[in-house]
Design an enzyme around this catalytic site. Sequence first.
Site, PDB file in Angstrom:
ATOM      1  N   ARG A  58      17.702   5.832  -8.399  1.00 20.75           N
ATOM      2  CA  ARG A  58      17.100   5.728  -7.070  1.00 20.75           C
ATOM      3  C   ARG A  58      18.145   6.041  -5.993  1.00 20.75           C
ATOM      4  O   ARG A  58      17.818   6.584  -4.935  1.00 20.75           O
ATOM      5  CB  ARG A  58      16.507   4.336  -6.827  1.00 20.75           C
ATOM      6  CG  ARG A  58      15.609   4.313  -5.581  1.00 20.75           C
ATOM      7  CD  ARG A  58      15.192   2.917  -5.149  1.00 20.75           C
ATOM      8  NE  ARG A  58      16.292   2.175  -4.568  1.00 20.75           N
ATOM      9  CZ  ARG A  58      16.745   1.012  -4.989  1.00 20.75           C
ATOM     10  NH1 ARG A  58      16.195   0.420  -6.028  1.00 20.75           N
ATOM     11  NH2 ARG A  58      17.761   0.423  -4.401  1.00 20.75           N
ATOM     12  N   TYR A 111       4.252  20.163  12.834  1.00 19.92           N
ATOM     13  CA  TYR A 111       3.372  19.943  11.684  1.00 19.92           C
ATOM     14  C   TYR A 111       2.568  18.657  11.919  1.00 19.92           C
ATOM     15  O   TYR A 111       3.121  17.654  12.388  1.00 19.92           O
ATOM     16  CB  TYR A 111       4.249  19.846  10.421  1.00 19.92           C
ATOM     17  CG  TYR A 111       3.518  19.354   9.216  1.00 19.92           C
ATOM     18  CD1 TYR A 111       2.396  20.032   8.728  1.00 19.92           C
ATOM     19  CD2 TYR A 111       3.923  18.213   8.540  1.00 19.92           C
ATOM     20  CE1 TYR A 111       1.711  19.578   7.609  1.00 19.92           C
ATOM     21  CE2 TYR A 111       3.255  17.757   7.414  1.00 19.92           C
ATOM     22  CZ  TYR A 111       2.148  18.445   6.961  1.00 19.92           C
ATOM     23  OH  TYR A 111       1.478  17.984   5.863  1.00 19.92           O
TER      24      TYR A 111
HETATM   25  C1  LIG Z   1       6.757  22.542   8.960  1.00 17.52           C
HETATM   26  C2  LIG Z   1       6.517  21.446   7.962  1.00 17.52           C
HETATM   27  N1  LIG Z   1       7.342  20.397   7.940  1.00 17.52           N
HETATM   28  C3  LIG Z   1       7.163  19.390   7.067  1.00 17.52           C
HETATM   29  C4  LIG Z   1       6.114  19.386   6.163  1.00 17.52           C
HETATM   30  C5  LIG Z   1       5.934  18.232   5.220  1.00 17.52           C
HETATM   31  O1  LIG Z   1       6.371  18.574   3.934  1.00 17.52           O
HETATM   32  P1  LIG Z   1       5.821  17.940   2.580  1.00 17.52           P
HETATM   33  O2  LIG Z   1       4.393  18.358   2.430  1.00 17.52           O
HETATM   34  O3  LIG Z   1       6.737  18.486   1.523  1.00 17.52           O
HETATM   35  O4  LIG Z   1       5.912  16.460   2.707  1.00 17.52           O
HETATM   36  C6  LIG Z   1       5.231  20.460   6.138  1.00 17.52           C
HETATM   37  C7  LIG Z   1       4.100  20.485   5.200  1.00 17.52           C
HETATM   38  O5  LIG Z   1       3.230  21.315   5.262  1.00 17.52           O
HETATM   39  C8  LIG Z   1       5.436  21.527   7.074  1.00 17.52           C
HETATM   40  O6  LIG Z   1       4.616  22.589   7.120  1.00 17.52           O
END
Ligand SMILES: Cc1ncc(COP(=O)(O)O)c(C=O)c1O
Length: 393
Positions: A58, A111
């Site tokens: 971990r 996102y």
């Molecule tokens: C720009 C961006 N950042 C972060 C993430 C989050 O990543 P994860 O789905 O691996 O948790 C995504 C997911 O689509 C993303 O498009």
Amino acid sequence: MARRSMETVAAHVGEDLVPAATRPVSMPIYQTSVFAFPDLDTVEAVYKGDSDAFLYSRMAHPNGSALEAAVAELEGGESGLAAASGMAVINDVLCGTLGPGDHAVVTAECYGGTFGLFEGPLRRRGVTVTYVAAADAPSVAEAIRPATRVVYVESISNPTTRVADVPALAELYRERGLVLVVDNTFATPYLFQPLAHGAHVSLSSATKFLAGHSDVTAGVAAGTREIIGAARSYHTTTGATIDPFAAWLTLRGLKTLALRVQRHSENALRLARFLDGHGRVEKVFYPGLESHLDHSLAARLLPSGNGGMLSFVVGGGMEGANRFIRALKLCQFVPSLGDVGTTVSHPALTSHRAMSEEARLRLGITGGMVRVSVGIEAVGDILADFEQALAKI
Ligand SMILES: Cc1ncc(COP(=O)(O)O)c(C=O)c1O
């Protein structure tokens, strides 16, 4: 030696490492949750930080550490961190840095999951947030308050492909002592290295282009020893550890990052130009197009290419988008990105559904918007699939 009992043999199978004069070219997968110690002195040295031996998976394991070292080197960071997903690493970095009473300035074009993290767990932690429309210095400067600790942007935003002016933002934090965090998922360190432009942390969903084959969920960050150290401390306590096989798959994907991203970028520019001139397409978002709002910034910051992500708006709104997606034959509708194969997604119904409709529309995320992760296929085959599908909307 007396023959061991069946139960004892079974409980200890595979413990003896095979001694060898040669070493494997591909890193072994250390599928172990814990490591055995010869004595108390050795374990004490690890806890005190005098030894970098592995202790408990971990906290760290060889595959995860190899990935962290690789990402730190690719991004030009002092230190790296790998986690079980992109969201896990974003959470590790933000919770390592932000506490009750702190304020963050965040790009509104982020996102949807990141938006959800700021609006849910981080607000409950007592963190306040101001969203800015553009990731440029004047907009961010206006939003900064005495309590501001973090500025969070995406180097190329999801899904509108706006380019963050990271060098200008870095100037701003230098004056005010802020932590600049950049989500580099769309650009990848092959095209853009935020740390070289003054950011403190560059993080990515490695699920996407870094691993590159839609077969792993992972997140990585690189940055200053201080900020990554704080993120790691939160991370080992809360336990969003990447598993050894996921780290191994991500490392394998990284071996071809440069080749893939070059091809993703070439194909995306060709597709963007094709869509830009198409009668059934209302708007195209790709930094490589001259009509893009940030075209000159992209030319300066992304000289090697603009990446594989583009978005466009089809005529006929949500229904038009649905007809287009149904008609695709080669390209799949996949609510993710970064695969070697071309995939399309619908931000309003997938990645950005956590946002209010009003907020989405303000950013231009309409029902007719389709986001494309352009793959590395022969570009003619991608164009042909889009051509026939657009003819059916
Ligand atoms: C720009 C961006 N950042 C972060 C993430 C989050 O990543 P994860 O789905 O691996 O948790 C995504 C997911 O689509 C993303 O498009």
